[in-house]
Design a protein around this motif. Structure first.
Motif, PDB file in Angstrom:
ATOM      1  N   THR A   1       1.275  11.970  -9.810  1.00 54.71           N
ATOM      2  CA  THR A   1       0.572  13.251  -9.687  1.00 54.71           C
ATOM      3  C   THR A   1       1.537  14.421  -9.895  1.00 54.71           C
ATOM      4  O   THR A   1       1.217  15.389 -10.598  1.00 54.71           O
TER       5      THR A   1
ATOM      6  N   MET B   1       0.823  -1.186   0.000  1.00 61.87           N
ATOM      7  CA  MET B   1       0.000   0.000   0.000  1.00 61.87           C
ATOM      8  C   MET B   1       0.881   1.271   0.000  1.00 61.87           C
ATOM      9  O   MET B   1       0.543   2.235  -0.663  1.00 61.87           O
ATOM     10  N   GLU B   2       1.963   1.218   0.753  1.00 62.45           N
ATOM     11  CA  GLU B   2       2.860   2.363   0.820  1.00 62.45           C
ATOM     12  C   GLU B   2       3.513   2.629  -0.536  1.00 62.45           C
ATOM     13  O   GLU B   2       3.648   3.779  -0.948  1.00 62.45           O
ATOM     14  N   ARG B   3       3.891   1.573  -1.209  1.00 57.81           N
ATOM     15  CA  ARG B   3       4.509   1.716  -2.523  1.00 57.81           C
ATOM     16  C   ARG B   3       3.521   2.329  -3.514  1.00 57.81           C
ATOM     17  O   ARG B   3       3.887   3.177  -4.327  1.00 57.81           O
ATOM     18  N   PHE B   4       2.280   1.910  -3.448  1.00 61.40           N
ATOM     19  CA  PHE B   4       1.241   2.462  -4.317  1.00 61.40           C
ATOM     20  C   PHE B   4       1.061   3.956  -4.061  1.00 61.40           C
ATOM     21  O   PHE B   4       0.911   4.746  -4.995  1.00 61.40           O
ATOM     22  N   SER B   5       1.081   4.374  -2.813  1.00 63.63           N
ATOM     23  CA  SER B   5       0.933   5.795  -2.459  1.00 63.63           C
ATOM     24  C   SER B   5       2.088   6.612  -3.024  1.00 63.63           C
ATOM     25  O   SER B   5       1.897   7.710  -3.541  1.00 63.63           O
TER      26      SER B   5
ATOM     27  N   GLN C   1       3.952   5.853  -5.633  1.00 66.76           N
ATOM     28  CA  GLN C   1       3.796   5.882  -7.085  1.00 66.76           C
ATOM     29  C   GLN C   1       2.705   6.870  -7.494  1.00 66.76           C
ATOM     30  O   GLN C   1       2.851   7.609  -8.473  1.00 66.76           O
ATOM     31  N   LEU C   2       1.616   6.895  -6.733  1.00 64.20           N
ATOM     32  CA  LEU C   2       0.516   7.810  -7.029  1.00 64.20           C
ATOM     33  C   LEU C   2       0.964   9.268  -6.858  1.00 64.20           C
ATOM     34  O   LEU C   2       0.663  10.130  -7.699  1.00 64.20           O
TER      35      LEU C   2
END
Length: 97
Positions: free
Chosen positions: A12, A1-5, A7-8
């Motif tokens: 952005t 989940m942290e990696r996804f954040s 990357q997001l």
């Protein structure tokens, strides 16, 4: 989940940079185009004023060190100098056609 954040957030930031970069380039291009139109307008104004001057036989200006009577006009039979009632000398300035 942290990696996804991460990357997001990175995506952005990248998207924002691309959008603002595009806006900057577009604005710069529009600014340069605006300057070109303004310069062309000033050039047209100068050309029109010179043409009007030439069509009306020139314009009388105060004689100064850097503004002297055109001797060629004398050869053509035109007196390029006149004096005002207060004693100032005016010379006929004629733009080239």
């Amino acid at each position: 989940m942290e990696r996804f954040s991460i990357q997001l957030i990175a995506l952005t930031i990248l998207y924002t940079l691309v959008v603002y970069g595009g806006i900057l380039l577009l604005t710069r291009s529009m600014f340069v185009d605006s300057l070109r139109v303004k310069a062309a307008s000033y050039l047209d104004l100068v050309k029109t004023a010179r043409e009007w001057n030439a069509d009306h036989g020139g314009v009388w200006v105060l004689e100064r060190e850097d503004v002297r009577a055109n001797e060629y006009l004398r050869q053509l039979g035109v007196d390029p100098e006149t004096e005002t009632v207060d004693g100032r000398t005016l010379v006929l300035a004629t733009p080239p056609r």
